[in-house]
Design an enzyme around this catalytic site. Structure first.
Site, PDB file in Angstrom:
ATOM      1  N   ARG A  97       1.066  -1.276  -0.204  1.00  0.00           N
ATOM      2  CA  ARG A  97       0.456   0.028   0.032  1.00  0.00           C
ATOM      3  C   ARG A  97       1.239   1.320  -0.151  1.00  0.00           C
ATOM      4  O   ARG A  97       1.819   0.908   0.465  1.00  0.00           O
ATOM      5  CB  ARG A  97      -1.082   0.264   1.367  1.00  0.00           C
ATOM      6  CG  ARG A  97      -1.940  -1.673   1.277  1.00  0.00           C
ATOM      7  CD  ARG A  97      -2.520  -1.235   2.325  1.00  0.00           C
ATOM      8  NE  ARG A  97      -3.948  -2.209   2.645  1.00  0.00           N
ATOM      9  CZ  ARG A  97      -3.102  -3.481   3.780  1.00  0.00           C
ATOM     10  NH1 ARG A  97      -1.929  -3.717   3.749  1.00  0.00           N
ATOM     11  NH2 ARG A  97      -4.000  -3.990   3.390  1.00  0.00           N
ATOM     12  N   LYS A 148      -2.499  -0.589   7.970  1.00  0.00           N
ATOM     13  CA  LYS A 148      -4.030  -1.279   7.633  1.00  0.00           C
ATOM     14  C   LYS A 148      -4.500  -2.380   8.739  1.00  0.00           C
ATOM     15  O   LYS A 148      -5.779  -2.470   9.461  1.00  0.00           O
ATOM     16  CB  LYS A 148      -4.797  -0.975   7.103  1.00  0.00           C
ATOM     17  CG  LYS A 148      -6.140  -1.408   6.757  1.00  0.00           C
ATOM     18  CD  LYS A 148      -6.452  -1.662   5.020  1.00  0.00           C
ATOM     19  CE  LYS A 148      -8.061  -1.216   5.160  1.00  0.00           C
ATOM     20  NZ  LYS A 148      -8.319  -1.200   3.608  1.00  0.00           N
ATOM     21  N   HIS A 207      -4.086   1.728  -5.693  1.00  0.00           N
ATOM     22  CA  HIS A 207      -4.378   0.751  -4.865  1.00  0.00           C
ATOM     23  C   HIS A 207      -5.010  -0.267  -6.330  1.00  0.00           C
ATOM     24  O   HIS A 207      -5.511  -1.761  -6.300  1.00  0.00           O
ATOM     25  CB  HIS A 207      -5.864   0.778  -4.219  1.00  0.00           C
ATOM     26  CG  HIS A 207      -5.441  -0.020  -2.829  1.00  0.00           C
ATOM     27  ND1 HIS A 207      -5.055   0.215  -2.235  1.00  0.00           N
ATOM     28  CD2 HIS A 207      -6.590  -0.964  -2.351  1.00  0.00           C
ATOM     29  CE1 HIS A 207      -5.322  -0.569  -1.007  1.00  0.00           C
ATOM     30  NE2 HIS A 207      -6.086  -0.856  -1.079  1.00  0.00           N
ATOM     31  N   ARG A 245      -1.945  -2.604  -7.092  1.00  0.00           N
ATOM     32  CA  ARG A 245      -2.197  -3.609  -5.762  1.00  0.00           C
ATOM     33  C   ARG A 245      -3.159  -5.024  -5.985  1.00  0.00           C
ATOM     34  O   ARG A 245      -3.074  -6.379  -5.758  1.00  0.00           O
ATOM     35  CB  ARG A 245      -2.560  -3.056  -4.347  1.00  0.00           C
ATOM     36  CG  ARG A 245      -3.054  -4.152  -3.056  1.00  0.00           C
ATOM     37  CD  ARG A 245      -2.855  -3.200  -1.771  1.00  0.00           C
ATOM     38  NE  ARG A 245      -3.455  -3.839  -1.634  1.00  0.00           N
ATOM     39  CZ  ARG A 245      -2.370  -4.848  -0.196  1.00  0.00           C
ATOM     40  NH1 ARG A 245      -1.568  -4.916   0.163  1.00  0.00           N
ATOM     41  NH2 ARG A 245      -3.483  -5.819   1.152  1.00  0.00           N
ATOM     42  N   HIS A 264      -3.355  -9.371   4.304  1.00  0.00           N
ATOM     43  CA  HIS A 264      -5.042 -10.023   5.052  1.00  0.00           C
ATOM     44  C   HIS A 264      -4.879 -10.496   6.337  1.00  0.00           C
ATOM     45  O   HIS A 264      -3.796 -11.164   6.069  1.00  0.00           O
ATOM     46  CB  HIS A 264      -5.200 -10.289   4.030  1.00  0.00           C
ATOM     47  CG  HIS A 264      -5.423  -9.345   3.201  1.00  0.00           C
ATOM     48  ND1 HIS A 264      -6.240  -9.964   1.301  1.00  0.00           N
ATOM     49  CD2 HIS A 264      -5.557  -7.897   2.368  1.00  0.00           C
ATOM     50  CE1 HIS A 264      -6.319  -9.133   0.519  1.00  0.00           C
ATOM     51  NE2 HIS A 264      -6.130  -8.076   1.530  1.00  0.00           N
ATOM     52  N   TYR A 271     -10.818 -11.550  -5.019  1.00  0.00           N
ATOM     53  CA  TYR A 271      -9.767 -12.179  -5.997  1.00  0.00           C
ATOM     54  C   TYR A 271     -10.250 -13.472  -6.848  1.00  0.00           C
ATOM     55  O   TYR A 271     -10.276 -13.737  -7.664  1.00  0.00           O
ATOM     56  CB  TYR A 271      -8.516 -12.137  -5.641  1.00  0.00           C
ATOM     57  CG  TYR A 271      -8.306 -10.805  -4.712  1.00  0.00           C
ATOM     58  CD1 TYR A 271      -8.206  -9.682  -5.738  1.00  0.00           C
ATOM     59  CD2 TYR A 271      -7.995 -10.373  -3.987  1.00  0.00           C
ATOM     60  CE1 TYR A 271      -7.957  -8.690  -5.859  1.00  0.00           C
ATOM     61  CE2 TYR A 271      -7.371  -9.112  -2.954  1.00  0.00           C
ATOM     62  CZ  TYR A 271      -6.825  -8.943  -4.689  1.00  0.00           C
ATOM     63  OH  TYR A 271      -6.597  -7.036  -3.681  1.00  0.00           O
TER      64      TYR A 271
END
Length: 472
Positions: free
Chosen positions: A318, A343, A413, A416, A439, A448
């Site tokens: 990010r 995040k 993003h 990403r 994640h 995805y």
């Protein structure tokens, strides 16, 4: 002890600074640990204690000895049924009631209040609870001449909005920022978002009612009209969700400061949105890799931009993670790069490819300021670290426009998502992809799965009675 139950430092800060009981929160957490409650139950009881302490702060209580049985009954019977301190009341406050009971036991054992002999846990039951029901949202309004141009909502327009507000309303905005900082410990970036949305609401109120309007006269109809205006402008659903969330927080602040007497948060309706309904916006990975040819690698800026693009395209970082990288986080001998908490509030270690290692060395040789610990710096004086992620977003947009690429959206993003889609479509498991992207939940990486077109064909069910259709 609080670190054993909460990983987010902001949550720990809020619990420790929630009012008069905040000073006892560490001891209370140890007390609950000794009672051998489960981790989830302990979290609920700690949140209940913070809720009780904030209510005491709201009532002007600054003495722990006053957190007694009488006050606990007032909190449970009068405040909880109409509470919207944190979220809309759904009538589920049994864990809060049990948590209040544990607070009384803790204070009693600490010799701060008498033993609650006249009060049993089952008596802490609210009388005639009336949970709020969220109002149904207004349908979007279509203007005959098309959607009007919405007001500017970027951070740079705050000074313009503040200049158009009466002095009294401008003071409210500054108080609101202190409230978010001192009571909730929000970061400056988050406070900027909340403050800007509050200013937009105040600007609309000022234009609707005039400069002589008093905020104490706010009513439900004002809240609904403001949301109706947001629908009329045609804001995206995500942006309107941000507005509604910030509006609830601002209304809670107004009630906290006794500026309004009635709780108006139930008038802010909740927006409906199907979970995982959209497909991640991405471009083919081969197209994304074309961006690496855009920077002029003979210049300092080109070397820096090439490095940041590599970090996005090969490691899926990010923008906020890139600007926080320090030189001590890089180990070229081990081929590792440590990413700090961002995040997901946890760090992770990623491998450095040969291309990234060469780009780092190439950039450090010409980096103008050798004393700064951050990796990525400005290329013009003063050579300071980048302040926010929007700087890298502008870099990505610049090179997309330079190459005239057709993209669904601009920003970091996009790269990403493109990397994640490339990994999943080329055999990488969800676990491997989640580890690279950072994640915390595999369900986040599951979005995805919808872009695995070839694999989805293999699991597609046949159309019912397709044999008969073929025969006909």
């Amino acid at each position: 002890m609080l670190e054993n139950y909460f990983t987010d430092s902001r949550t720990i800060y809020r619990l420790s600074n929630c009012g008069i009981f905040g000073q006892k929160m560490e001891e209370y957490a140890k007390y609950l640990h000794e009672q051998e409650f489960s981790q989830n139950t302990t979290r609920e009881y700690l949140r209940a204690a913070a809720h009780l302490s904030r209510f005491a702060l709201w009532q002007g209580i600054n003495d722990l000895s006053l957190l007694n049985e009488t006050f606990a009954c007032q909190f449970v019977n009068e405040h909880l049924p109409n509470c919207s301190c944190e979220r809309l009341n759904k009538g589920k406050y049994h864990s809060t009631i049990r948590g209040v009971w544990q607070v009384l036991n803790f204070l009693s054992e600490s010799k701060i209040i008498p033993s609650p002999v006249d009060l049993i846990e089952n008596s802490l039951i609210p009388k005639n609870p009336q949970p709020f029901k969220p109002l149904k949202p207004y349908p979007p309004i279509q203007s005959e001449s098309g959607k009007p141009t919405p007001p500017r909502t970027d951070i740079a327009s705050q000074a313009v909005i503040m200049g158009n507000l009466p002095e009294s309303m401008g003071g409210i905005v500054l108080q609101y920022d202190e409230y978010l900082d001192n009571l909730f410990g929000l970061s400056k970036k988050t406070r900027d978002v909340h403050r800007l949305k509050a200013m937009l609401f105040l600007k609309w109120i000022y234009e609707e009612h005039g400069s002589d309007f008093q905020l104490s006269s706010l009513g439900t109809e004002d809240i609904l009209k403001f949301q109706e205006m947001c629908n009329e402008y045609g804001y995206s659903n995500d942006y309107r969700k941000t507005i509604t969330s910030c509006l609830r927080g601002f209304l809670r602040f107004l009630r906290w400061e006794r500026i309004i007497q009635d709780d108006l948060t139930p008038a802010v309706y909740k927006l409906k949105e199907w979970k995982l309904a959209s497909v991640p916006k991405h471009i083919p990975y081969e197209t994304a890799m074309l961006l690496l040819s855009a920077p002029d690698r003979e210049t300092v800026k080109g070397k820096r931009d090439y490095l940041t693009l590599l970090l996005m395209l090969q490691l899926g970082l990010r923008a906020n993670e890139i600007i926080q990288i320090e030189l001590k986080d890089i180990s070229l001998t081990k081929g590792e790069l440590f990413i700090h908490k961002t995040k997901t509030h946890r760090g992770r270690c990623l491998p450095i490819t040969n291309e990234i290692a060469e780009a780092i060395v190439d950039y450090l040789r010409v980096r103008p300021e050798r004393q700064q610990s951050e990796l990525v710096l400005r290329t013009v004086r003063p050579y300071n670290p980048l302040k926010n992620s929007s700087s890298l977003g502008s870099v990505v947009r610049q090179y997309i426009e330079q190459l005239d690429l057709k993209v669904p959206s601009y920003g970091t993003h996009l790269l990403r998502h493109s990397l994640a889609t490339h990994l999943v479509n080329n055999g990488a498991s969800f676990k491997e992809t989640a580890d690279i992207l950072g994640h915390t939940s595999i369900e986040t990486t599951g979005i995805y799965a919808k872009v695995q077109i070839e694999r989805l064909k293999d699991i597609a069910l046949p159309f019912p009675c397709w044999e008969e259709v073929c025969v006909i």
